[in-house]
Motif scaffolding. Structure first.
Motif, PDB file in Angstrom:
ATOM      1  N   TYR A  36      31.759  48.765  44.109  1.00 49.56           N
ATOM      2  CA  TYR A  36      32.805  49.514  43.419  1.00 49.56           C
ATOM      3  C   TYR A  36      33.990  48.615  43.064  1.00 49.56           C
ATOM      4  CZ  TYR A  36      30.530  54.005  44.443  1.00 49.56           C
ATOM      5  OH  TYR A  36      29.653  55.054  44.493  1.00 49.56           O
ATOM      6  N   VAL A  37      34.368  47.734  44.000  1.00 49.36           N
ATOM      7  CA  VAL A  37      35.477  46.810  43.737  1.00 49.36           C
ATOM      8  C   VAL A  37      35.130  45.887  42.575  1.00 49.36           C
ATOM      9  CG1 VAL A  37      36.792  44.866  44.659  1.00 49.36           C
ATOM     10  CG2 VAL A  37      36.390  46.879  46.088  1.00 49.36           C
ATOM     11  N   ALA A  38      33.923  45.331  42.600  1.00 52.15           N
ATOM     12  CA  ALA A  38      33.498  44.422  41.537  1.00 52.15           C
ATOM     13  C   ALA A  38      33.470  45.128  40.190  1.00 52.15           C
ATOM     14  CB  ALA A  38      32.123  43.852  41.863  1.00 52.15           C
ATOM     15  N   ARG A  39      32.940  46.338  40.186  1.00 56.84           N
ATOM     16  CA  ARG A  39      32.859  47.101  38.943  1.00 56.84           C
ATOM     17  C   ARG A  39      34.258  47.420  38.405  1.00 56.84           C
ATOM     18  NH1 ARG A  39      28.535  49.977  37.007  1.00 56.84           N
ATOM     19  NH2 ARG A  39      27.531  49.829  39.044  1.00 56.84           N
ATOM     20  N   ALA A  40      35.162  47.811  39.316  1.00 51.76           N
ATOM     21  CA  ALA A  40      36.521  48.150  38.896  1.00 51.76           C
ATOM     22  C   ALA A  40      37.247  46.939  38.328  1.00 51.76           C
ATOM     23  CB  ALA A  40      37.301  48.720  40.080  1.00 51.76           C
ATOM     24  N   LEU A  41      37.098  45.777  38.975  1.00 48.40           N
ATOM     25  CA  LEU A  41      37.735  44.569  38.461  1.00 48.40           C
ATOM     26  C   LEU A  41      37.198  44.212  37.079  1.00 48.40           C
ATOM     27  CD1 LEU A  41      37.769  42.376  41.709  1.00 48.40           C
ATOM     28  CD2 LEU A  41      39.780  43.252  40.493  1.00 48.40           C
ATOM     29  N   GLY A  42      35.884  44.373  36.905  1.00 43.21           N
ATOM     30  CA  GLY A  42      35.294  44.118  35.595  1.00 43.21           C
ATOM     31  C   GLY A  42      35.820  45.062  34.537  1.00 43.21           C
ATOM     32  N   GLU A  43      35.966  46.341  34.894  1.00 43.54           N
ATOM     33  CA  GLU A  43      36.469  47.328  33.949  1.00 43.54           C
ATOM     34  C   GLU A  43      37.936  47.088  33.601  1.00 43.54           C
ATOM     35  OE1 GLU A  43      35.624  51.076  35.742  1.00 43.54           O
ATOM     36  OE2 GLU A  43      33.488  51.032  35.190  1.00 43.54           O
ATOM     37  N   GLY A  45      39.111  44.251  33.025  1.00 44.66           N
ATOM     38  CA  GLY A  45      39.153  43.112  32.126  1.00 44.66           C
ATOM     39  C   GLY A  45      39.109  41.766  32.810  1.00 44.66           C
ATOM     40  N   CYS A  46      38.798  41.747  34.084  1.00 49.02           N
ATOM     41  CA  CYS A  46      38.723  40.479  34.810  1.00 49.02           C
ATOM     42  C   CYS A  46      37.330  39.851  34.664  1.00 49.02           C
ATOM     43  CB  CYS A  46      38.994  40.694  36.306  1.00 49.02           C
ATOM     44  SG  CYS A  46      40.649  41.304  36.693  1.00 49.02           S
ATOM     45  N   GLU A  47      37.311  38.526  34.704  1.00 48.07           N
ATOM     46  CA  GLU A  47      36.049  37.813  34.895  1.00 48.07           C
ATOM     47  C   GLU A  47      35.816  37.764  36.403  1.00 48.07           C
ATOM     48  OE1 GLU A  47      35.428  33.981  33.104  1.00 48.07           O
ATOM     49  OE2 GLU A  47      36.948  34.414  31.595  1.00 48.07           O
ATOM     50  N   VAL A  48      34.693  38.283  36.847  1.00 49.68           N
ATOM     51  CA  VAL A  48      34.447  38.394  38.283  1.00 49.68           C
ATOM     52  C   VAL A  48      33.230  37.573  38.684  1.00 49.68           C
ATOM     53  CG1 VAL A  48      34.047  39.965  40.216  1.00 49.68           C
ATOM     54  CG2 VAL A  48      35.400  40.730  38.251  1.00 49.68           C
ATOM     55  N   ASP A  49      33.435  36.658  39.624  1.00 49.15           N
ATOM     56  CA  ASP A  49      32.332  35.975  40.292  1.00 49.15           C
ATOM     57  C   ASP A  49      32.228  36.567  41.685  1.00 49.15           C
ATOM     58  OD1 ASP A  49      31.685  34.290  38.201  1.00 49.15           O
ATOM     59  OD2 ASP A  49      32.945  32.654  38.896  1.00 49.15           O
ATOM     60  N   LEU A  50      31.076  37.135  41.998  1.00 46.77           N
ATOM     61  CA  LEU A  50      30.847  37.744  43.304  1.00 46.77           C
ATOM     62  C   LEU A  50      29.950  36.831  44.125  1.00 46.77           C
ATOM     63  CD1 LEU A  50      30.670  39.943  45.485  1.00 46.77           C
ATOM     64  CD2 LEU A  50      29.033  41.161  44.044  1.00 46.77           C
ATOM     65  N   LEU A  51      30.482  36.336  45.238  1.00 47.46           N
ATOM     66  CA  LEU A  51      29.733  35.475  46.145  1.00 47.46           C
ATOM     67  C   LEU A  51      29.340  36.262  47.379  1.00 47.46           C
ATOM     68  CD1 LEU A  51      28.677  32.726  47.152  1.00 47.46           C
ATOM     69  CD2 LEU A  51      30.995  32.261  48.000  1.00 47.46           C
ATOM     70  N   ALA A  52      28.038  36.286  47.685  1.00 48.03           N
ATOM     71  CA  ALA A  52      27.542  37.051  48.826  1.00 48.03           C
ATOM     72  C   ALA A  52      26.423  36.272  49.514  1.00 48.03           C
ATOM     73  CB  ALA A  52      27.042  38.423  48.366  1.00 48.03           C
ATOM     74  N   VAL A  59      21.290  43.337  41.312  1.00 48.32           N
ATOM     75  CA  VAL A  59      21.816  44.437  40.513  1.00 48.32           C
ATOM     76  C   VAL A  59      22.618  43.855  39.365  1.00 48.32           C
ATOM     77  CG1 VAL A  59      21.900  46.141  42.373  1.00 48.32           C
ATOM     78  CG2 VAL A  59      23.855  44.636  42.007  1.00 48.32           C
ATOM     79  N   GLU A  60      22.752  44.622  38.301  1.00 44.09           N
ATOM     80  CA  GLU A  60      23.552  44.227  37.149  1.00 44.09           C
ATOM     81  C   GLU A  60      24.855  45.021  37.161  1.00 44.09           C
ATOM     82  OE1 GLU A  60      22.979  41.905  34.973  1.00 44.09           O
ATOM     83  OE2 GLU A  60      20.909  41.373  35.503  1.00 44.09           O
ATOM     84  N   LEU A  61      25.978  44.304  37.154  1.00 43.08           N
ATOM     85  CA  LEU A  61      27.295  44.933  37.088  1.00 43.08           C
ATOM     86  C   LEU A  61      28.025  44.359  35.880  1.00 43.08           C
ATOM     87  CD1 LEU A  61      28.323  44.718  40.861  1.00 43.08           C
ATOM     88  CD2 LEU A  61      27.503  46.737  39.655  1.00 43.08           C
ATOM     89  N   PRO A  62      28.534  45.196  34.993  1.00 46.94           N
ATOM     90  CA  PRO A  62      29.205  44.713  33.791  1.00 46.94           C
ATOM     91  C   PRO A  62      30.372  43.782  34.122  1.00 46.94           C
ATOM     92  CG  PRO A  62      28.817  47.078  33.653  1.00 46.94           C
ATOM     93  CD  PRO A  62      28.489  46.669  35.053  1.00 46.94           C
TER      94      PRO A  62
END
Length: 206
Positions: A36-43, A45-52, A59-62
């Motif tokens: 949810y955090v990643a999706r919200a940041l993307g929405e 307008g941020c460029e998001v790199d998620l490291l896990a 999964v695909e997150l916009p």
């Protein structure tokens, strides 16, 4: 859309490194919240790199690019809570975290749980602010551990927690933890997750 002025003096979208020391994606607590955090940041307008961790479903997150730390000792599953497997994968996560900070310019790091302790070490020298996503108080979580629950290790954990809180640009915490943050680091900005249903229950409106 959020636009900021980068260090290269060119306008671009904000770039955020979201670091989650958990499997991603798995249908359980923290990975769900991270999605949810990643999706919200993307929405926003941020460029998001998620490291896990190198564990979990793709999964695909916009607007989100998923990166994984190195797989160590053949570990392919991680239980909920502290474990030796999680500790081993944290080592690989720390290494990949450092590499990513050196390879790209980030405007902020959003560090989940113990990743904030890594961020305290790695972000300061690079001048990158970090947000501490604090789902629990780690010293309290480890009080019942056979080794980490003993003194003086508990004292060391509390000292480390306080230093991380003081180093964070902002703390986002679960309900009930804001008072702990205020006690340990009164000057640190803090936001506590609020859930309308609990607010209604406490006020007697339901």
């Amino acid at each position: 859309m959020l636009i900021i002025r980068s260090r290269a003096h060119k306008y671009r979208q904000p770039r955020v490194l979201l670091v989650s020391p958990q499997p991603f994606y798995e249908d359980r607590g923290t990975p769900i919240a991270v999605s949810y955090v990643a999706r919200a940041l993307g929405e926003l307008g941020c460029e998001v790199d998620l490291l896990a961790f190198p564990v979990g479903e793709h999964v695909e997150l916009p607007g989100v690019r998923i990166h994984r730390s190195t797989k160590l000792l053949g570990i392919d599953s991680v239980p909920v809570g502290f474990s030796s497997r999680k500790a081993v994968l944290d080592v690989g996560l720390f290494q990949r975290f450092s590499q990513m900070l050196d390879s790209r310019v980030y405007d902020a790091v959003h560090a989940v749980e113990e990743a904030a302790y890594m961020a305290k070490v790695l972000c300061g020298s690079r001048g990158v602010p970090f947000v501490f996503d604090m789902a629990s108080a780690i010293p309290e979580e480890l009080k019942r551990h056979a080794v980490l629950g003993r003194q003086p290790l508990q004292w060391l954990l509390r000292v480390a927690e306080q230093r991380v809180l003081k180093g964070a640009a902002h703390v986002i915490c679960s309900m009930g933890l804001a008072s702990r943050v205020a006690k340990l680091s009164p000057l640190t900005a803090c936001s506590e997750w609020r859930y309308p249903v609990f607010d209604q229950l406490s006020s007697g409106d339901v």
